[in-house]
Design a protein around this motif. Structure first.
Motif, PDB file in Angstrom:
ATOM      1  N   LYS A   1       3.271   0.872  -1.904  1.00  0.00           N
ATOM      2  CA  LYS A   1       2.774   1.091  -3.443  1.00  0.00           C
ATOM      3  C   LYS A   1       2.808   2.962  -2.966  1.00  0.00           C
ATOM      4  N   LEU A   2       2.505   2.950  -1.847  1.00  0.00           N
ATOM      5  CA  LEU A   2       2.644   4.731  -1.190  1.00  0.00           C
ATOM      6  C   LEU A   2       3.759   5.369  -1.464  1.00  0.00           C
ATOM      7  N   ASP A   3       5.232   4.235  -1.454  1.00  0.00           N
ATOM      8  CA  ASP A   3       6.833   4.739  -1.150  1.00  0.00           C
ATOM      9  C   ASP A   3       7.436   4.954  -2.762  1.00  0.00           C
ATOM     10  N   GLN A   4       6.084   3.918  -4.163  1.00  0.00           N
ATOM     11  CA  GLN A   4       6.392   4.226  -5.501  1.00  0.00           C
ATOM     12  C   GLN A   4       5.481   5.239  -5.624  1.00  0.00           C
ATOM     13  N   HIS A   5       4.521   5.417  -5.173  1.00  0.00           N
ATOM     14  CA  HIS A   5       3.943   7.068  -5.803  1.00  0.00           C
ATOM     15  C   HIS A   5       4.557   7.559  -4.972  1.00  0.00           C
ATOM     16  N   LEU A   6       6.088   8.556  -4.268  1.00  0.00           N
ATOM     17  CA  LEU A   6       6.338   9.026  -3.566  1.00  0.00           C
ATOM     18  C   LEU A   6       7.491   9.672  -4.566  1.00  0.00           C
ATOM     19  N   THR A   7       8.064   7.886  -5.092  1.00  0.00           N
ATOM     20  CA  THR A   7       9.186   7.825  -5.687  1.00  0.00           C
ATOM     21  C   THR A   7       9.006   9.179  -7.103  1.00  0.00           C
ATOM     22  N   SER A   8       7.493   8.140  -7.702  1.00  0.00           N
ATOM     23  CA  SER A   8       6.181   8.681  -8.961  1.00  0.00           C
ATOM     24  C   SER A   8       6.365  10.132  -8.463  1.00  0.00           C
ATOM     25  N   LEU A   9       6.441  10.815  -7.558  1.00  0.00           N
ATOM     26  CA  LEU A   9       6.027  12.445  -7.333  1.00  0.00           C
ATOM     27  C   LEU A   9       8.199  12.726  -7.626  1.00  0.00           C
ATOM     28  N   ARG A  10       8.567  12.665  -6.994  1.00  0.00           N
ATOM     29  CA  ARG A  10       9.404  12.912  -6.888  1.00  0.00           C
ATOM     30  C   ARG A  10      10.563  13.080  -8.717  1.00  0.00           C
ATOM     31  N   GLU A  11       9.631  12.113  -9.161  1.00  0.00           N
ATOM     32  CA  GLU A  11      10.210  11.784 -10.694  1.00  0.00           C
ATOM     33  C   GLU A  11       9.496  12.820 -11.615  1.00  0.00           C
ATOM     34  N   LEU A  12       7.825  13.128 -11.197  1.00  0.00           N
ATOM     35  CA  LEU A  12       7.112  14.336 -11.840  1.00  0.00           C
ATOM     36  C   LEU A  12       8.117  16.002 -11.771  1.00  0.00           C
ATOM     37  N   GLU A  13       8.159  15.896  -9.878  1.00  0.00           N
ATOM     38  CA  GLU A  13       8.717  16.891  -9.721  1.00  0.00           C
ATOM     39  C   GLU A  13      10.066  17.338 -10.460  1.00  0.00           C
ATOM     40  N   ARG A  14      10.780  16.793 -10.795  1.00  0.00           N
ATOM     41  CA  ARG A  14      11.793  16.538 -11.595  1.00  0.00           C
ATOM     42  C   ARG A  14      11.630  16.416 -13.159  1.00  0.00           C
ATOM     43  N   GLY A  15      10.582  16.329 -13.522  1.00  0.00           N
ATOM     44  CA  GLY A  15      10.271  16.889 -15.113  1.00  0.00           C
ATOM     45  C   GLY A  15       9.656  18.135 -15.299  1.00  0.00           C
TER      46      GLY A  15
ATOM     47  N   GLU B   1       0.169  -9.178   0.455  1.00  0.00           N
ATOM     48  CA  GLU B   1      -0.027  -9.019   2.009  1.00  0.00           C
ATOM     49  C   GLU B   1      -1.113  -8.517   2.799  1.00  0.00           C
ATOM     50  N   PRO B   2      -1.391  -8.761   4.180  1.00  0.00           N
ATOM     51  CA  PRO B   2      -2.743  -8.486   4.934  1.00  0.00           C
ATOM     52  C   PRO B   2      -1.985  -6.839   4.868  1.00  0.00           C
ATOM     53  N   ARG B   3      -3.168  -6.326   5.342  1.00  0.00           N
ATOM     54  CA  ARG B   3      -3.002  -4.870   5.926  1.00  0.00           C
ATOM     55  C   ARG B   3      -3.790  -4.641   6.489  1.00  0.00           C
ATOM     56  N   ARG B   4      -3.915  -2.996   7.435  1.00  0.00           N
ATOM     57  CA  ARG B   4      -4.351  -3.083   8.613  1.00  0.00           C
ATOM     58  C   ARG B   4      -5.547  -1.719   7.661  1.00  0.00           C
ATOM     59  N   SER B   5      -7.051  -1.648   8.314  1.00  0.00           N
ATOM     60  CA  SER B   5      -7.777  -1.589   7.596  1.00  0.00           C
ATOM     61  C   SER B   5      -7.346   0.422   7.679  1.00  0.00           C
ATOM     62  N   VAL B   6      -7.736   1.373   6.539  1.00  0.00           N
ATOM     63  CA  VAL B   6      -8.630   2.440   6.578  1.00  0.00           C
ATOM     64  C   VAL B   6      -9.660   3.215   6.324  1.00  0.00           C
ATOM     65  N   SER B   7     -10.063   3.452   7.611  1.00  0.00           N
ATOM     66  CA  SER B   7     -11.214   4.039   6.565  1.00  0.00           C
ATOM     67  C   SER B   7     -11.638   4.958   5.063  1.00  0.00           C
ATOM     68  N   ARG B   8     -11.923   5.077   4.307  1.00  0.00           N
ATOM     69  CA  ARG B   8     -12.112   5.958   3.379  1.00  0.00           C
ATOM     70  C   ARG B   8     -12.287   7.576   4.045  1.00  0.00           C
ATOM     71  N   ARG B   9     -12.570   8.275   5.033  1.00  0.00           N
ATOM     72  CA  ARG B   9     -13.413   9.310   5.707  1.00  0.00           C
ATOM     73  C   ARG B   9     -11.206   9.374   5.883  1.00  0.00           C
ATOM     74  N   GLY B  10     -11.041   8.518   7.081  1.00  0.00           N
ATOM     75  CA  GLY B  10      -9.269   9.035   7.761  1.00  0.00           C
ATOM     76  C   GLY B  10      -8.553   9.061   6.290  1.00  0.00           C
TER      77      GLY B  10
ATOM     78  N   ARG C   1       0.369   5.396   8.912  1.00  0.00           N
ATOM     79  CA  ARG C   1      -1.430   4.318   9.297  1.00  0.00           C
ATOM     80  C   ARG C   1      -1.560   2.893   8.025  1.00  0.00           C
ATOM     81  N   LEU C   2      -0.335   2.709   7.189  1.00  0.00           N
ATOM     82  CA  LEU C   2      -0.617   1.614   5.960  1.00  0.00           C
ATOM     83  C   LEU C   2      -0.028   0.138   6.458  1.00  0.00           C
ATOM     84  N   GLY C   3      -1.044  -0.553   6.203  1.00  0.00           N
ATOM     85  CA  GLY C   3      -0.676  -1.153   6.201  1.00  0.00           C
ATOM     86  C   GLY C   3       0.853  -2.297   4.837  1.00  0.00           C
TER      87      GLY C   3
END
Length: 529
Positions: free
Chosen positions: A323-337, A104-113, A315-317
């Motif tokens: 996708k970031l939510d999924q990454h945070l879930t991955s981090l929680r699983e990583l912490e569990r590991g 789906e469309p997303r807002r632009s986020v600069s690489r610097r930001g 600040r993301l679309g």
């Protein structure tokens, strides 16, 4: 624990094999008794879809890539630690549209930001431009095998010295043959002869295709290796979705030559070469009464960046947020590991120089014990043990050899002493496979129903057939355990695509995918299995 890497220098070319960039003089870390000192530069990446890379008598130079570099943002955490689940996706559903069609469309986020916060940038780097795409499979019901183990040994074989004799059900291992050490397990085995890797040849091509079936991003298996594909389906309920153990796999860094598992196209799922590192993940502390400082450091990195990642989310679309939510879930699983281990007890492993040539047998024994322990305590349902890698230069000094395994693999039939030494080395690998089966047979399944071997499908895979010809035809496979197939058989497949074996492996674990890897190789499971 010694995990430092060898000094960077190109291997000495082998005049007997035109394997570009790799000869049989090993890096200093692999010479007998020598400890590695410093890391080598990152090797280039080749895509996992295998295509003919060179004529059979010449091996190609490694192409340019950078998945290893991609994950250097958190050097102590490998991509194998990060779950690949996407709660809305199902790679076993061929009717599901590709991710690009659903973006789906997303807002632009600069690489610097995006990289303004250093900690968040380190862990959120895979989301710059949404370069990472992950999928999840739902576990199908009715699986016969509960677990999957992949065992790999390198550099092809000598088919005439590998093959059993006899018919499908009345067969035996000839005296002195490569598989003879498995005679006591004969009724538990299915020996599979005559498979071909469609479109693949040579060391690199075979290594890339072996577990992926040459799949690409647009294929139903999404470019994943079969172990990671199965882990996405059945590994969600365990602390470690999958566990990759290595024996001297990474002294040359991460490349298509040294990696067999993929979480996506070009995305390695590297094994852990350190028994002490694996022990820490299973049992928590690296030693009785002590705290593993490396684990504490990794935990503190995750804690420090959580707030930055949460701020970034606003600040993301919409698609990037998902996708970031999924990454945070991955981090929680990583912490569990990373936190205290799932397994109880355990005997602390010795601090071995993991890339020293003469440590090869001891490291392999330790990793085998840890693999069985991980299954026995329910830490994971999918595991692999990778003995070295294609073009592996180990010198089997413990067998009295003076030449490297790769050099021996190319000895022609006129060099009877060289062929005999290679067969001896291959028999040694067969013995290690048998020891793994013995240990699985001796361990009760924690869920009941017999031993771990009764409920675990074990696959011995190789990346080539006849090593002297550098071909991926007549590639040998051996299956054991699991209860999914009728054992005690010798199957001649007559050149069937090995992708169909990968389909059969998936079906044995309860999945229903009709193809695996490149669909052009054909659909359906392996006939006769």
């Amino acid at each position: 624990m010694s995990t430092t890497r060898p000094p960077a220098r190109p291997p000495t070319p082998d005049p007997a094999c035109a394997c570009a960039g790799h000869g049989d003089t090993p890096p200093p870390s692999i010479l007998p008794g020598v400890l590695p000192l410093a890391p080598p530069p990152a090797p280039p990446l080749a895509p996992p879809r295998a295509t003919p890379l060179a004529p059979p008598d010449r091996e190609p130079a490694a192409p340019a890539e950078a998945p290893a570099a991609r994950h250097r943002w958190l050097p102590d955490v490998t991509p194998a630690d990060l779950p690949i689940a996407d709660p809305d996706d199902d790679p076993t559903d061929p009717g599901e549209p590709p991710f690009a069609a659903r973006r789906e469309p997303r807002r632009s986020v600069s690489r610097r930001g995006f990289t303004a916060g250093l900690g968040a940038a380190l862990l959120a780097a895979p989301f710059v431009g949404l370069l990472t795409r992950s999928r999840r499979a739902r576990a199908a019901t009715g699986a016969t095998a509960r677990r999957l183990v992949v065992f790999f040994s390198p550099n092809g074989t000598v088919p005439a010295r590998w093959r059993p004799v006899g018919t499908e059900t009345a067969w035996s291992f000839p005296a002195g043959s490569i598989l003879e050490p498995l005679a006591s397990h004969r009724q538990r085995l299915i020996v599979i002869d005559g498979l071909q890797f469609v479109g693949a040849t040579n060391h690199e091509g075979g290594m890339a295709a072996m577990l992926t079936g040459s799949g690409a991003a647009g294929d139903p298996s999404r470019g994943m290796s079969v172990d990671q594909y199965v882990a996405a389906a059945i590994g969600g309920g365990t602390r470690l979705r999958s566990l990759g153990l290595g024996v001297a796999t990474s002294a040359w860094g991460g490349s298509v030559q040294t990696r067999m598992s993929y979480s996506g196209p070009g995305q390695y799922a590297p094994p852990d070469d350190s028994p002490r590192g694996v022990y820490s993940r299973l049992y928590g502390d690296a030693a009785p009464g002590g705290t593993d400082l490396a684990l504490a450091r990794r935990q503190s990195v995750l804690d420090a960046v959580k707030g930055d990642l949460a701020d970034l989310r606003g600040r993301l679309g919409g698609e990037e947020q998902r996708k970031l939510d999924q990454h945070l879930t991955s981090l929680r699983e990583l912490e569990r590991g990373l936190g205290g281990g799932t397994c109880d007890g355990g005997t602390p492993v010795a601090d071995l120089p993991i890339w020293a040539n003469d440590s090869f047998p001891a490291v392999g024994r330790a990793q085998t014990d840890l693999l069985v322990a991980a299954l026995a305590c329910g830490a994971t349902r999918v595991a692999s043990i990778q003995w070295a890698h294609t073009v592996a230069p180990q010198v089997f000094t413990w067998l009295g050899h003076g030449e490297g395994h790769h050099a021996l693999s190319h000895m022609d039939d006129g060099n009877t002493a060289g062929v005999a030494a290679f067969v001896q080395a291959e028999r040694w690998f067969a013995t290690q496979f048998g020891l793994l089966l013995d240990k699985l047979a001796a361990a009760p399944d924690p869920d009941g129903g017999g031993s771990l071997l009764d409920t675990t499908l074990v696959v011995w895979a190789k990346e080539m057939g006849d090593a002297r010809a550098h071909v991926c035809t007549d590639v040998p496979f051996v299956l054991a355990g699991g209860g999914a197939f009728t054992p005690g058989r010798y199957l001649r497949t007559g050149g069937a695509p090995h992708a169909r074996l990968l389909v059969s492996i998936c079906h044995a674990l309860g999945l229903a995918n009709p193809t695996f890897g490149n669909p052009a190789a054909g659909a359906g499971p392996l006939g006769g299995l």
